[in-house]
Design a protein around this motif. Structure first.
Motif, PDB file in Angstrom:
ATOM      1  N   UNK A  72       0.820  -1.216   0.000  1.00  0.00           N
ATOM      2  CA  UNK A  72       0.000   0.000   0.000  1.00  0.00           C
ATOM      3  C   UNK A  72       0.846   1.255   0.000  1.00  0.00           C
ATOM      4  N   UNK A  96     -13.253  -3.721  -0.829  1.00  0.00           N
ATOM      5  CA  UNK A  96     -12.485  -3.772   0.402  1.00  0.00           C
ATOM      6  C   UNK A  96     -11.030  -3.993   0.050  1.00  0.00           C
ATOM      7  N   UNK A  97     -10.211  -3.242   0.764  1.00  0.00           N
ATOM      8  CA  UNK A  97      -8.811  -3.137   0.424  1.00  0.00           C
ATOM      9  C   UNK A  97      -7.996  -3.903   1.458  1.00  0.00           C
ATOM     10  N   UNK A  99      -3.749  -5.094   2.421  1.00  0.00           N
ATOM     11  CA  UNK A  99      -2.344  -4.880   2.127  1.00  0.00           C
ATOM     12  C   UNK A  99      -1.544  -6.115   2.504  1.00  0.00           C
TER      13      UNK A  99
END
Lengths: 337, 337
Positions: A72, A96-97, A99
């Motif tokens: 990220x 939805x993210x 990392x």
DNA sequence: GCTGGGCGAGAAATCGATTTCAGAAATCGA
DNA sequence: TCGATTTCTGAAATCGATTTCTCGCCCAGC
């Protein structure tokens, strides 16, 4: 106690059945205009919001797509994320993210979450081209699109032509006068790294120069690794007269290493890198191979949505163009630019 | 067709009822050891994974916490995200990340999603201290913890002592010999910006200096804004002999503006900033007020989890310490460091 | 020996939506 | 005018888990 208003409440107020409410809300045509009005009024009045858990339990489908990024912190991904969000939102999906931080373990865990949550699809920038495992998603029949990097599995991908991009950069260095170009390459098991290294080799071959393995040093796509790799090249008795860093963070590490040794570009050596570095603030302005990051995100999302809608054709591999932006760090003439 | 294995399948294989399977999986003690064994074996054999939609539909609770960040690109947030993820994971929660991009509209939308998805809680770095609206979450009784910045509503918060941090930095600049310290302040409606500006004023007052409003220019916490603000200060006939940038991105903008004018720190003016800038690669090394970002994330998550568990005490406001790291950009003596 | 308490396990209700099914009303054709 | 469709609506089944309710059994106590 929160989401108290259910479809039954709306039905009661509108004096219809829950089935009718559901039909109105799901754009089922065959509902009398009058009832439709009553239902919409009741929805409005009660502030009804359907419970998405219940809905997806019944329909066996969520409107969520997972976006698993390998780092990220790398600005390369930021505008890419925007491309994904914009495209997803336009089709009523939320994103939805996660990392993975270039860590296979974390990546695996997020993939598991995506499978468990029955996400509609996943966009993935894999931590490894050979060791990333998407078996769980395949098993759940969740479509996957990889970005930036490819993996062994047969899934859609969107990336730039890394070979051509790197080749352009190195050819430019050679044209500007470099004869011994060192490369700070990426990790062995990342396709992007392999491609960029291949572009480097191709440029040398095209110029009729031998590829000196001593001038190829691997980093890890992060600042520290780039720093160490650059240090090794810079401390050689026969120092290279140009450096090509295979990604942005390693280029920063390279700048660090140069600063420690009192070296500057383009005076002491020419310098080129890959990926945007919009944090700016660097002197001199850097020559970079830039990618259409927003576009990558947008295209990947559209491909994913097509898959979700049921496309079952063979895997598609979209290759975009990366463009070389020549700036002062590699340009003796335009040094003042 | 994906998650085919249901609790009934497991029950059938283990020759027990679904209720018993559920009890085993939810650590209900009163199940005969023999049945427990059979159930676990069946779970193992079938590769059963409970459907989280069904579970949270029934229990009216998800194990997901939302993390809404005002600017993902800012490295300040990266290690903070890690702190949140680690703490959440330790308690069996997963984290979904969203980037509001300092945009109230986007922020509002993510807050709505959080409410609709009935997330267990939300950690928020609000885009505005006065205009951020968490009404929907409050209505759904979803607990909120703000980080980095406070808001008007009465919710838990975790932040550093921005006043003291900024004050330390400016006092240091004054001690090093500066007399006219310019400040590139943040947006008016962000508490962090107000606090740091207050610290600046306090330092001047403590040194018996007047606060010259001409030396205070507002940016937007982003690179461009910092660049414009710094330009205005640097182009004054009576140029400041030191600059304090209220966050990291604006400090980059400041460096840009300085580079354009051929100015360097600490030779031409002293320079200090706020927030980490681990991208490094900057010459000279920068004097910064640094925050314990990982710790902020970890603490915020723990507070949130306590709320989720049912704590109903008054809102708590945790204030951590920010520490000044003096480096070459403000230090004439240790310039070589 | 009988009753009551406790415990373990299954049957069934439940969460909140969608969708199938079936029935009543309306429409159509002959 | 009457039967055959079609249209619209509501009742009920369903998704996959958890949890309440209930029942049978065992054991202790009087």
């Amino acid at each position: 106690m929160g989401s108290r208003v259910t479809i039954r409440d709306v039905a009661a107020v509108a004096e219809v059945s829950p089935a009718t409410v559901s039909r109105v809300l799901n754009a089922d045509e065959r509902v009398a205009p009058e009832l439709r009005e009553r239902v919409l009024a009741a929805v409005e009045r009660l502030g009804y919001r359907p419970n998405s858990q219940a809905r997806s339990l019944r329909t066996q489908a969520t409107r969520v797509i997972g976006l698993i990024i390998s780092d990220i912190q790398n600005p390369f991904f930021t505008s890419l994320v925007r491309g994904v969000e914009d495209a997803a939102q336009a089709s009523g999906y939320s994103v939805v993210l996660a990392n993975s931080d270039e860590d296979l373990g974390k990546e695996q865990q997020y993939l598991r979450v995506a499978a468990a949550e029955q996400m509609a699809g996943v966009i993935l920038s894999p931590a490894s081209s050979s060791r990333t495992r998407i078996g769980e998603l395949v098993h759940e029949e969740i479509p996957v699109v990889t970005i930036d990097r490819r993996i062994a599995a047969d899934v859609d991908s969107v990336a730039v032509d890394n070979v051509a991009g790197a080749r352009q950069a190195v050819e430019h260095l050679l044209q500007t006068g470099a004869r011994r170009v060192g490369v700070i390459a990426g990790p062995e098991d990342v396709s992007t790294a392999a491609d960029r290294l291949e572009g480097y080799r191709a440029a040398l071959r095209a110029a009729g120069l031998a590829v000196d393995p001593e001038l190829i040093v691997r980093g890890d796509f992060r600042i520290d690794g780039g720093h160490r790799a650059a240090a090794r090249l810079l401390d050689r008795p026969d120092r290279p007269d140009a450096l090509f860093a295979a990604n942005n963070l390693m280029l920063i590490g390279t700048l660090d290493a140069m600063a420690e040794r009192g070296l500057t570009a383009p005076a002491d050596l020419l310098l080129a890198g890959f990926d945007e570095m919009s944090w700016a603030g660097f002197a001199p302005p850097l020559t970079l191979v830039e990618q259409p990051t927003y576009e990558i995100g947008r295209l990947a999302t559209q491909m994913l949505l097509r898959r979700i809608a049921g496309g079952t054709a063979a895997a598609e591999h979209v290759v975009l163009e990366a463009t070389l932006k020549v700036r002062a760090s590699s340009d003796l003439v335009r040094r003042a630019v």
